[in-house]
Design a protein around this motif. Structure first.
Motif, PDB file in Angstrom:
ATOM      1  N   ALA A   4      61.854 -15.057 117.374  1.00 42.08           N
ATOM      2  CA  ALA A   4      62.686 -14.067 116.690  1.00 42.08           C
ATOM      3  C   ALA A   4      61.996 -13.754 115.367  1.00 42.08           C
ATOM      4  O   ALA A   4      61.308 -14.603 114.795  1.00 42.08           O
ATOM      5  CB  ALA A   4      64.095 -14.588 116.446  1.00 42.08           C
ATOM      6  N   LEU A   5      62.179 -12.522 114.878  1.00 37.85           N
ATOM      7  CA  LEU A   5      61.544 -12.096 113.629  1.00 37.85           C
ATOM      8  C   LEU A   5      62.583 -11.716 112.584  1.00 37.85           C
ATOM      9  O   LEU A   5      63.561 -11.032 112.880  1.00 37.85           O
ATOM     10  CB  LEU A   5      60.618 -10.904 113.883  1.00 37.85           C
ATOM     11  N   LYS A   6      62.324 -12.178 111.363  1.00 40.61           N
ATOM     12  CA  LYS A   6      63.148 -11.864 110.196  1.00 40.61           C
ATOM     13  C   LYS A   6      62.252 -11.077 109.249  1.00 40.61           C
ATOM     14  O   LYS A   6      61.206 -11.574 108.830  1.00 40.61           O
ATOM     15  CB  LYS A   6      63.626 -13.166 109.552  1.00 40.61           C
ATOM     16  N   VAL A   7      62.643  -9.844 108.910  1.00 39.63           N
ATOM     17  CA  VAL A   7      61.770  -8.942 108.168  1.00 39.63           C
ATOM     18  C   VAL A   7      61.850  -9.129 106.656  1.00 39.63           C
ATOM     19  O   VAL A   7      60.847  -9.062 105.970  1.00 39.63           O
ATOM     20  CB  VAL A   7      62.082  -7.475 108.555  1.00 39.63           C
ATOM     21  N   ASP A  11      67.538 -11.045 104.664  1.00 44.59           N
ATOM     22  CA  ASP A  11      68.143 -11.064 106.001  1.00 44.59           C
ATOM     23  C   ASP A  11      68.823 -12.402 106.312  1.00 44.59           C
ATOM     24  O   ASP A  11      68.274 -13.464 106.019  1.00 44.59           O
ATOM     25  CB  ASP A  11      67.091 -10.796 107.074  1.00 44.59           C
ATOM     26  N   ASN A  12      70.011 -12.310 106.920  1.00 40.01           N
ATOM     27  CA  ASN A  12      70.678 -13.512 107.421  1.00 40.01           C
ATOM     28  C   ASN A  12      70.730 -13.506 108.948  1.00 40.01           C
ATOM     29  O   ASN A  12      71.365 -14.344 109.558  1.00 40.01           O
ATOM     30  CB  ASN A  12      72.068 -13.706 106.799  1.00 40.01           C
ATOM     31  N   VAL A  13      70.055 -12.530 109.551  1.00 39.74           N
ATOM     32  CA  VAL A  13      69.876 -12.471 111.003  1.00 39.74           C
ATOM     33  C   VAL A  13      68.413 -12.182 111.301  1.00 39.74           C
ATOM     34  O   VAL A  13      67.685 -11.654 110.464  1.00 39.74           O
ATOM     35  CB  VAL A  13      70.770 -11.388 111.676  1.00 39.74           C
ATOM     36  N   ALA A  14      68.003 -12.530 112.514  1.00 40.44           N
ATOM     37  CA  ALA A  14      66.659 -12.221 112.998  1.00 40.44           C
ATOM     38  C   ALA A  14      66.792 -11.564 114.359  1.00 40.44           C
ATOM     39  O   ALA A  14      67.765 -11.803 115.086  1.00 40.44           O
ATOM     40  CB  ALA A  14      65.823 -13.490 113.101  1.00 40.44           C
ATOM     41  N   THR A  15      65.815 -10.744 114.710  1.00 39.17           N
ATOM     42  CA  THR A  15      65.808 -10.051 115.992  1.00 39.17           C
ATOM     43  C   THR A  15      65.035 -10.876 117.014  1.00 39.17           C
ATOM     44  O   THR A  15      63.903 -11.298 116.762  1.00 39.17           O
ATOM     45  CB  THR A  15      65.170  -8.656 115.852  1.00 39.17           C
ATOM     46  N   VAL A  16      65.653 -11.088 118.170  1.00 40.05           N
ATOM     47  CA  VAL A  16      65.073 -11.901 119.240  1.00 40.05           C
ATOM     48  C   VAL A  16      64.094 -11.056 120.058  1.00 40.05           C
ATOM     49  O   VAL A  16      64.424  -9.942 120.473  1.00 40.05           O
ATOM     50  CB  VAL A  16      66.202 -12.444 120.146  1.00 40.05           C
ATOM     51  N   PHE A  17      62.902 -11.608 120.283  1.00 48.24           N
ATOM     52  CA  PHE A  17      61.892 -10.946 121.108  1.00 48.24           C
ATOM     53  C   PHE A  17      61.526 -11.853 122.276  1.00 48.24           C
ATOM     54  O   PHE A  17      60.378 -12.266 122.440  1.00 48.24           O
ATOM     55  CB  PHE A  17      60.660 -10.599 120.260  1.00 48.24           C
ATOM     56  N   ALA A  18      62.535 -12.157 123.075  1.00 48.58           N
ATOM     57  CA  ALA A  18      62.341 -13.011 124.248  1.00 48.58           C
ATOM     58  C   ALA A  18      63.474 -12.765 125.229  1.00 48.58           C
ATOM     59  O   ALA A  18      64.577 -12.409 124.828  1.00 48.58           O
ATOM     60  CB  ALA A  18      62.319 -14.477 123.831  1.00 48.58           C
ATOM     61  N   GLU A  19      63.182 -12.952 126.493  1.00 48.62           N
ATOM     62  CA  GLU A  19      64.185 -12.843 127.557  1.00 48.62           C
ATOM     63  C   GLU A  19      64.717 -14.229 127.901  1.00 48.62           C
ATOM     64  O   GLU A  19      64.010 -15.226 127.776  1.00 48.62           O
ATOM     65  CB  GLU A  19      63.557 -12.248 128.824  1.00 48.62           C
ATOM     66  N   GLY A  48      66.150  -8.349 122.029  1.00 46.08           N
ATOM     67  CA  GLY A  48      66.410  -7.280 121.069  1.00 46.08           C
ATOM     68  C   GLY A  48      67.691  -7.457 120.269  1.00 46.08           C
ATOM     69  O   GLY A  48      67.958  -6.673 119.358  1.00 46.08           O
ATOM     70  N   HIS A  49      68.491  -8.455 120.592  1.00 44.72           N
ATOM     71  CA  HIS A  49      69.734  -8.698 119.856  1.00 44.72           C
ATOM     72  C   HIS A  49      69.462  -9.618 118.666  1.00 44.72           C
ATOM     73  O   HIS A  49      68.365 -10.128 118.493  1.00 44.72           O
ATOM     74  CB  HIS A  49      70.789  -9.300 120.782  1.00 44.72           C
ATOM     75  N   LYS A  50      70.495  -9.843 117.872  1.00 38.37           N
ATOM     76  CA  LYS A  50      70.362 -10.613 116.642  1.00 38.37           C
ATOM     77  C   LYS A  50      70.888 -12.031 116.808  1.00 38.37           C
ATOM     78  O   LYS A  50      71.852 -12.265 117.514  1.00 38.37           O
ATOM     79  CB  LYS A  50      71.144  -9.919 115.512  1.00 38.37           C
ATOM     80  N   VAL A  51      70.235 -12.958 116.078  1.00 33.22           N
ATOM     81  CA  VAL A  51      70.680 -14.338 115.984  1.00 33.22           C
ATOM     82  C   VAL A  51      70.873 -14.645 114.500  1.00 33.22           C
ATOM     83  O   VAL A  51      70.071 -14.219 113.661  1.00 33.22           O
ATOM     84  CB  VAL A  51      69.676 -15.315 116.637  1.00 33.22           C
ATOM     85  N   ALA A  52      71.949 -15.343 114.169  1.00 38.09           N
ATOM     86  CA  ALA A  52      72.190 -15.743 112.784  1.00 38.09           C
ATOM     87  C   ALA A  52      71.196 -16.837 112.403  1.00 38.09           C
ATOM     88  O   ALA A  52      71.024 -17.805 113.140  1.00 38.09           O
ATOM     89  CB  ALA A  52      73.618 -16.236 112.605  1.00 38.09           C
ATOM     90  N   VAL A  53      70.552 -16.672 111.254  1.00 36.70           N
ATOM     91  CA  VAL A  53      69.589 -17.679 110.802  1.00 36.70           C
ATOM     92  C   VAL A  53      70.212 -18.669 109.828  1.00 36.70           C
ATOM     93  O   VAL A  53      69.590 -19.665 109.457  1.00 36.70           O
ATOM     94  CB  VAL A  53      68.327 -17.030 110.192  1.00 36.70           C
ATOM     95  N   ARG A  54      71.451 -18.383 109.421  1.00 38.24           N
ATOM     96  CA  ARG A  54      72.220 -19.301 108.578  1.00 38.24           C
ATOM     97  C   ARG A  54      73.691 -18.999 108.813  1.00 38.24           C
ATOM     98  O   ARG A  54      74.029 -17.984 109.423  1.00 38.24           O
ATOM     99  CB  ARG A  54      71.858 -19.154 107.108  1.00 38.24           C
ATOM    100  N   HIS A  83      76.615  -9.677 117.206  1.00 38.09           N
ATOM    101  CA  HIS A  83      76.747  -8.386 117.892  1.00 38.09           C
ATOM    102  C   HIS A  83      78.163  -7.867 117.644  1.00 38.09           C
ATOM    103  O   HIS A  83      78.863  -8.369 116.765  1.00 38.09           O
ATOM    104  CB  HIS A  83      76.442  -8.568 119.385  1.00 38.09           C
ATOM    105  N   VAL A  84      78.620  -6.916 118.420  1.00 35.49           N
ATOM    106  CA  VAL A  84      79.906  -6.252 118.181  1.00 35.49           C
ATOM    107  C   VAL A  84      81.108  -7.187 118.254  1.00 35.49           C
ATOM    108  O   VAL A  84      82.160  -6.869 117.716  1.00 35.49           O
ATOM    109  CB  VAL A  84      80.119  -5.052 119.142  1.00 35.49           C
ATOM    110  N   HIS A  85      80.974  -8.346 118.866  1.00 32.59           N
ATOM    111  CA  HIS A  85      82.093  -9.287 118.976  1.00 32.59           C
ATOM    112  C   HIS A  85      82.350 -10.042 117.668  1.00 32.59           C
ATOM    113  O   HIS A  85      83.418 -10.624 117.497  1.00 32.59           O
ATOM    114  CB  HIS A  85      81.868 -10.272 120.124  1.00 32.59           C
ATOM    115  N   ASN A  86      81.379 -10.029 116.739  1.00 31.99           N
ATOM    116  CA  ASN A  86      81.574 -10.730 115.467  1.00 31.99           C
ATOM    117  C   ASN A  86      81.024  -9.960 114.261  1.00 31.99           C
ATOM    118  O   ASN A  86      80.891 -10.501 113.180  1.00 31.99           O
ATOM    119  CB  ASN A  86      80.979 -12.147 115.519  1.00 31.99           C
ATOM    120  N   LEU A  87      80.739  -8.681 114.469  1.00 34.61           N
ATOM    121  CA  LEU A  87      80.204  -7.817 113.425  1.00 34.61           C
ATOM    122  C   LEU A  87      80.950  -6.492 113.448  1.00 34.61           C
ATOM    123  O   LEU A  87      81.104  -5.889 114.511  1.00 34.61           O
ATOM    124  CB  LEU A  87      78.707  -7.584 113.682  1.00 34.61           C
ATOM    125  N   ASP A  88      81.430  -6.058 112.280  1.00 29.90           N
ATOM    126  CA  ASP A  88      82.004  -4.717 112.133  1.00 29.90           C
ATOM    127  C   ASP A  88      80.961  -3.852 111.464  1.00 29.90           C
ATOM    128  O   ASP A  88      80.538  -4.140 110.335  1.00 29.90           O
ATOM    129  CB  ASP A  88      83.279  -4.740 111.281  1.00 29.90           C
TER     130      ASP A  88
END
Length: 96
Positions: A4-7, A11-19, A48-54, A83-88
Motif C-alpha cells: 500500500a502507498l501513502k503519499v 495521510d492517515n490512510v494508504a491506497t492498497v495495490f494488491a489483490e 485500489g481501496h484504502k487502509v487506515a494506517v493509524r 470506504h463508504v461504510h465508515n467514511l462520510d
C-alpha cells in the motif's frame, strides 16, 4: 507481503495495490521517502481501496494525498478497510 502507498505525511490512510488481501494479512505501507511500516489488515481490502494506517476517531478527517476526503463516521482502527461504510465524503456536498 502486500503493498500500500501513502503519499503525504498528513495521510492517515494508504491506497492498497494488491489483490486478495484478507483479514490477518500483512501490508507493507510505503511512503514517498522510501520508508515503510507493516500493518495487519483487520478486514478484506479490495485493490485500489484504502487502509487506515493509524487509529482514526469518529468525526476525524480522513486524509489522502494530503487532502481531506471525508470524515470518519465511526471509529476506525489501524488496518481497517476505509470506504463508504465508515467514511462520510465531504466532496460535492451542498449541505455543509
Amino acid at each position: 507481503m502486500y503493498l500500500a502507498l501513502k503519499v503525504s505525511d498528513l495521510d492517515n490512510v494508504a491506497t492498497v495495490f494488491a489483490e486478495g488481501i484478507q483479514a490477518g494479512a500483512e501490508i507493507e505501507v510505503r511512503d514517498k521517502k522510501g520508508e515503510s511500516v507493516v500493518i495487519r489488515a483487520l478486514d478484506p481490502i479490495p485493490y485500489g481501496h484504502k487502509v487506515a494506517v493509524r487509529g482514526i476517531e469518529t468525526g476525524e478527517q480522513i486524509m489522502k494525498y494530503g487532502e481531506e476526503i471525508g470524515v470518519a463516521s465511526r471509529a476506525i482502527a489501524a488496518g481497517n478497510h476505509v470506504h463508504v461504510h465508515n467514511l462520510d465524503s465531504m466532496r460535492g456536498r451542498g449541505d455543509l
